[in-house]
Design a protein around this motif. Structure first.
Motif, PDB file in Angstrom:
ATOM      1  N   ASP A  74      39.585  52.319  48.264  1.00  0.00           N
ATOM      2  CA  ASP A  74      38.243  52.718  48.693  1.00  0.00           C
ATOM      3  C   ASP A  74      38.051  52.334  50.162  1.00  0.00           C
ATOM      4  O   ASP A  74      38.140  51.156  50.508  1.00  0.00           O
ATOM      5  N   PRO A  75      37.765  53.291  51.046  1.00  0.00           N
ATOM      6  CA  PRO A  75      37.627  52.955  52.464  1.00  0.00           C
ATOM      7  C   PRO A  75      36.300  52.278  52.818  1.00  0.00           C
ATOM      8  O   PRO A  75      36.127  51.808  53.945  1.00  0.00           O
ATOM      9  N   ALA A  76      35.363  52.211  51.861  1.00  0.00           N
ATOM     10  CA  ALA A  76      34.066  51.591  52.148  1.00  0.00           C
ATOM     11  C   ALA A  76      34.250  50.120  52.488  1.00  0.00           C
ATOM     12  O   ALA A  76      34.983  49.395  51.806  1.00  0.00           O
ATOM     13  N   GLU A  77      33.590  49.666  53.529  1.00  0.00           N
ATOM     14  CA  GLU A  77      33.732  48.276  53.979  1.00  0.00           C
ATOM     15  C   GLU A  77      32.812  47.322  53.236  1.00  0.00           C
ATOM     16  O   GLU A  77      33.146  46.148  53.065  1.00  0.00           O
ATOM     17  N   GLU A  78      31.662  47.788  52.788  1.00  0.00           N
ATOM     18  CA  GLU A  78      30.703  46.938  52.086  1.00  0.00           C
ATOM     19  C   GLU A  78      30.893  47.056  50.577  1.00  0.00           C
ATOM     20  O   GLU A  78      31.070  48.156  50.047  1.00  0.00           O
ATOM     21  N   ASP A  79      30.816  45.899  49.878  1.00  0.00           N
ATOM     22  CA  ASP A  79      30.995  45.889  48.427  1.00  0.00           C
ATOM     23  C   ASP A  79      29.984  46.794  47.725  1.00  0.00           C
ATOM     24  O   ASP A  79      30.318  47.462  46.736  1.00  0.00           O
ATOM     25  N   LYS A  80      28.776  46.846  48.229  1.00  0.00           N
ATOM     26  CA  LYS A  80      27.726  47.645  47.581  1.00  0.00           C
ATOM     27  C   LYS A  80      28.026  49.142  47.646  1.00  0.00           C
ATOM     28  O   LYS A  80      27.482  49.932  46.853  1.00  0.00           O
ATOM     29  N   ASP A  81      28.874  49.531  48.588  1.00  0.00           N
ATOM     30  CA  ASP A  81      29.199  50.951  48.758  1.00  0.00           C
ATOM     31  C   ASP A  81      30.482  51.355  48.022  1.00  0.00           C
ATOM     32  O   ASP A  81      30.843  52.538  48.023  1.00  0.00           O
ATOM     33  N   ARG A  82      31.127  50.399  47.411  1.00  0.00           N
ATOM     34  CA  ARG A  82      32.413  50.689  46.767  1.00  0.00           C
ATOM     35  C   ARG A  82      32.228  51.339  45.396  1.00  0.00           C
ATOM     36  O   ARG A  82      31.258  51.075  44.693  1.00  0.00           O
ATOM     37  N   LYS A  83      33.178  52.150  45.043  1.00  0.00           N
ATOM     38  CA  LYS A  83      33.154  52.855  43.763  1.00  0.00           C
ATOM     39  C   LYS A  83      33.371  51.866  42.621  1.00  0.00           C
ATOM     40  O   LYS A  83      34.264  51.010  42.708  1.00  0.00           O
ATOM     41  N   PRO A  84      32.602  51.961  41.522  1.00  0.00           N
ATOM     42  CA  PRO A  84      32.835  51.080  40.364  1.00  0.00           C
ATOM     43  C   PRO A  84      34.230  51.300  39.780  1.00  0.00           C
ATOM     44  O   PRO A  84      34.728  52.429  39.739  1.00  0.00           O
ATOM     45  N   MET A  85      34.832  50.210  39.338  1.00  0.00           N
ATOM     46  CA  MET A  85      36.193  50.295  38.805  1.00  0.00           C
ATOM     47  C   MET A  85      36.230  51.004  37.459  1.00  0.00           C
ATOM     48  O   MET A  85      37.237  51.605  37.101  1.00  0.00           O
ATOM     49  N   GLY A  86      35.176  50.908  36.695  1.00  0.00           N
ATOM     50  CA  GLY A  86      35.096  51.656  35.452  1.00  0.00           C
ATOM     51  C   GLY A  86      35.477  50.873  34.211  1.00  0.00           C
ATOM     52  O   GLY A  86      35.765  49.676  34.243  1.00  0.00           O
ATOM     53  N   ARG A  87      35.500  51.581  33.132  1.00  0.00           N
ATOM     54  CA  ARG A  87      35.693  51.004  31.808  1.00  0.00           C
ATOM     55  C   ARG A  87      37.067  50.344  31.662  1.00  0.00           C
ATOM     56  O   ARG A  87      38.073  50.866  32.153  1.00  0.00           O
ATOM     57  N   GLY A  88      37.079  49.181  30.984  1.00  0.00           N
ATOM     58  CA  GLY A  88      38.335  48.508  30.653  1.00  0.00           C
ATOM     59  C   GLY A  88      38.948  47.705  31.764  1.00  0.00           C
ATOM     60  O   GLY A  88      40.071  47.216  31.628  1.00  0.00           O
ATOM     61  N   THR A  89      38.241  47.553  32.900  1.00  0.00           N
ATOM     62  CA  THR A  89      38.778  46.802  34.031  1.00  0.00           C
ATOM     63  C   THR A  89      38.139  45.421  34.113  1.00  0.00           C
ATOM     64  O   THR A  89      37.074  45.179  33.551  1.00  0.00           O
ATOM     65  N   LYS A  90      38.797  44.533  34.843  1.00  0.00           N
ATOM     66  CA  LYS A  90      38.268  43.197  35.082  1.00  0.00           C
ATOM     67  C   LYS A  90      38.066  43.005  36.583  1.00  0.00           C
ATOM     68  O   LYS A  90      38.989  43.260  37.367  1.00  0.00           O
ATOM     69  N   PRO A  91      36.882  42.560  36.999  1.00  0.00           N
ATOM     70  CA  PRO A  91      36.627  42.394  38.431  1.00  0.00           C
ATOM     71  C   PRO A  91      37.349  41.206  39.044  1.00  0.00           C
ATOM     72  O   PRO A  91      37.515  41.127  40.257  1.00  0.00           O
ATOM     73  N   LYS A  92      37.825  40.287  38.204  1.00  0.00           N
ATOM     74  CA  LYS A  92      38.495  39.078  38.683  1.00  0.00           C
ATOM     75  C   LYS A  92      39.831  38.932  37.971  1.00  0.00           C
ATOM     76  O   LYS A  92      39.906  38.971  36.746  1.00  0.00           O
ATOM     77  N   LEU A  93      40.893  38.766  38.764  1.00  0.00           N
ATOM     78  CA  LEU A  93      42.229  38.630  38.205  1.00  0.00           C
ATOM     79  C   LEU A  93      42.880  37.353  38.726  1.00  0.00           C
ATOM     80  O   LEU A  93      42.593  36.916  39.841  1.00  0.00           O
ATOM     81  N   PRO A  94      43.806  36.779  37.950  1.00  0.00           N
ATOM     82  CA  PRO A  94      44.548  35.623  38.455  1.00  0.00           C
ATOM     83  C   PRO A  94      45.598  36.057  39.461  1.00  0.00           C
ATOM     84  O   PRO A  94      46.046  37.211  39.449  1.00  0.00           O
ATOM     85  N   ALA A  95      45.982  35.167  40.340  1.00  0.00           N
ATOM     86  CA  ALA A  95      47.127  35.438  41.213  1.00  0.00           C
ATOM     87  C   ALA A  95      48.384  35.485  40.349  1.00  0.00           C
ATOM     88  O   ALA A  95      48.608  34.600  39.518  1.00  0.00           O
ATOM     89  N   GLU A  96      49.184  36.530  40.511  1.00  0.00           N
ATOM     90  CA  GLU A  96      50.417  36.675  39.730  1.00  0.00           C
ATOM     91  C   GLU A  96      51.598  36.765  40.694  1.00  0.00           C
ATOM     92  O   GLU A  96      52.335  37.746  40.723  1.00  0.00           O
ATOM     93  N   PHE A  97      51.763  35.701  41.460  1.00  0.00           N
ATOM     94  CA  PHE A  97      52.812  35.665  42.479  1.00  0.00           C
ATOM     95  C   PHE A  97      54.191  35.419  41.871  1.00  0.00           C
ATOM     96  O   PHE A  97      55.200  35.867  42.407  1.00  0.00           O
ATOM     97  N   ALA A  98      54.256  34.659  40.794  1.00  0.00           N
ATOM     98  CA  ALA A  98      55.519  34.306  40.139  1.00  0.00           C
ATOM     99  C   ALA A  98      55.240  34.065  38.665  1.00  0.00           C
ATOM    100  O   ALA A  98      54.080  33.961  38.240  1.00  0.00           O
ATOM    101  N   ARG A  99      56.308  33.950  37.881  1.00  0.00           N
ATOM    102  CA  ARG A  99      56.187  33.691  36.454  1.00  0.00           C
ATOM    103  C   ARG A  99      57.329  32.797  36.011  1.00  0.00           C
ATOM    104  O   ARG A  99      58.297  32.565  36.751  1.00  0.00           O
ATOM    105  N   LYS A 100      57.234  32.285  34.798  1.00  0.00           N
ATOM    106  CA  LYS A 100      58.331  31.503  34.245  1.00  0.00           C
ATOM    107  C   LYS A 100      59.543  32.411  34.059  1.00  0.00           C
ATOM    108  O   LYS A 100      59.411  33.565  33.639  1.00  0.00           O
TER     109      LYS A 100
END
Length: 294
Positions: A74-100
């Motif tokens: 989304d090219p919008a710079e302000e969060d209020k102008d951004r498109k909603p992610m929609g159904r089944g999504t999570k707005p917050k994710l963990p960092a997944e840089f590495a795994r066991k």
């Protein structure tokens, strides 16, 4: 190398899972991306959901930085102008840089690497591994797909995706979440005009590359899916292929390197060969058996 591939058997190849395959459709053609849920399950789940929701449809590629990456979202710079992610999504994710690394298949390369104690491939994805810490991670090789973030490690929600189009920026390994790799169509991304703004962002909306759609292959009718096979990295044939690149023995080369970098190992793909046609069988006679006259 081609001679080795020509001698391959059907068992040396695999078909990517449609549930983990994305189609990025541009005016210039189609980019096919294989997702890596073994390394970034939370991010891949969000990507799948957003693809189902048509989140990226009608958006654009907004950045092309020379010898580095292209990025879309989304090219919008302000969060209020951004498109909603929609159904089944999570707005917050963990960092997944590495795994066991326990339980993770790993086809190790024979040479040393400056970025990891061990390098190789896991289910076809270039990766690093550290036995001392029992960790593994994907590597930023050409074609790697990652999720952009802010300063905080857990600030990515997978809405902003990038593809490495330059010389392997391995310093990003374990500093950002990688979610997959391009398996077809890299030439459509690598030739995009470079942005003139900071970090290669386009300064004018007209410079952006429109995105027609981003779809999950599983949501596309089978007859319309891309027919593609990927060379497996857990076979003797792949070991031979690596060696053919590690030590070039054709006449042109006068010195054999005896070394290969992880990101210089090719990952071949192909269209599935046509199935052999079964020979037609002669139709059975329907004539009635003759009976003897009395």
């Amino acid at each position: 190398m081609q001679e080795i591939l020509d001698a391959s058997a059907p068992s040396d190849w695999r078909v990517p899972d449609p549930k983990n395959t994305l189609y990025l459709d541009l005016d210039s053609g189609q980019v096919v991306i294989e997702l890596a849920p073994a390394f970034a399950p939370a991010h891949v789940a969000n990507i799948r959901a957003m693809a189902k929701n048509g989140y990226w449809n009608g958006m654009s590629i907004n950045r092309s930085q020379d010898n580095f990456v292209v990025q879309w979202g989304d090219p919008a710079e302000e969060d209020k102008d951004r498109k909603p992610m929609g159904r089944g999504t999570k707005p917050k994710l963990p960092a997944e840089f590495a795994r066991k690394s326990d339980g993770l298949p790993f086809d190790r390369l024979p040479d040393a690497d400056g970025w990891a104690p061990q390098v190789g491939f896991s289910n076809g994805f270039p990766a690093g591994r550290d036995p001392a810490t029992n960790t593994a991670w994907m590597a930023h090789c050409y074609g790697a797909v990652g999720a952009g973030r802010d300063v905080a490690a857990d600030s990515s929600n997978a809405t902003e995706l990038y593809v490495v189009t330059g010389q392997s920026p391995r310093q990003l390994d374990r500093n950002i979440t990688l979610v997959g790799r391009v398996i077809k169509g890299m030439e459509l991304l690598s030739v995009l005009p470079r942005g003139t703004g900071p970090l290669g962002f386009y300064e004018q909306p007209s410079q952006r590359t429109p995105i027609r759609s981003v779809r999950l292959a599983a949501d596309v009718p089978k007859k319309d899916r891309v027919a593609i096979e990927v060379l497996r990295t857990d076979t003797p044939l792949f070991t031979d292929l690596v060696e053919s690149r590690r030590n070039r023995r054709d006449e042109w080369y006068k010195h054999m390197a005896g070394h290969i970098d992880l990101c210089n190992v090719p990952l071949p793909t192909r269209a599935p060969p046509p199935k052999p046609v079964k020979p037609a069988t002669a139709p059975k006679s329907k004539a009635k058996p003759k009976t003897k006259k009395r």
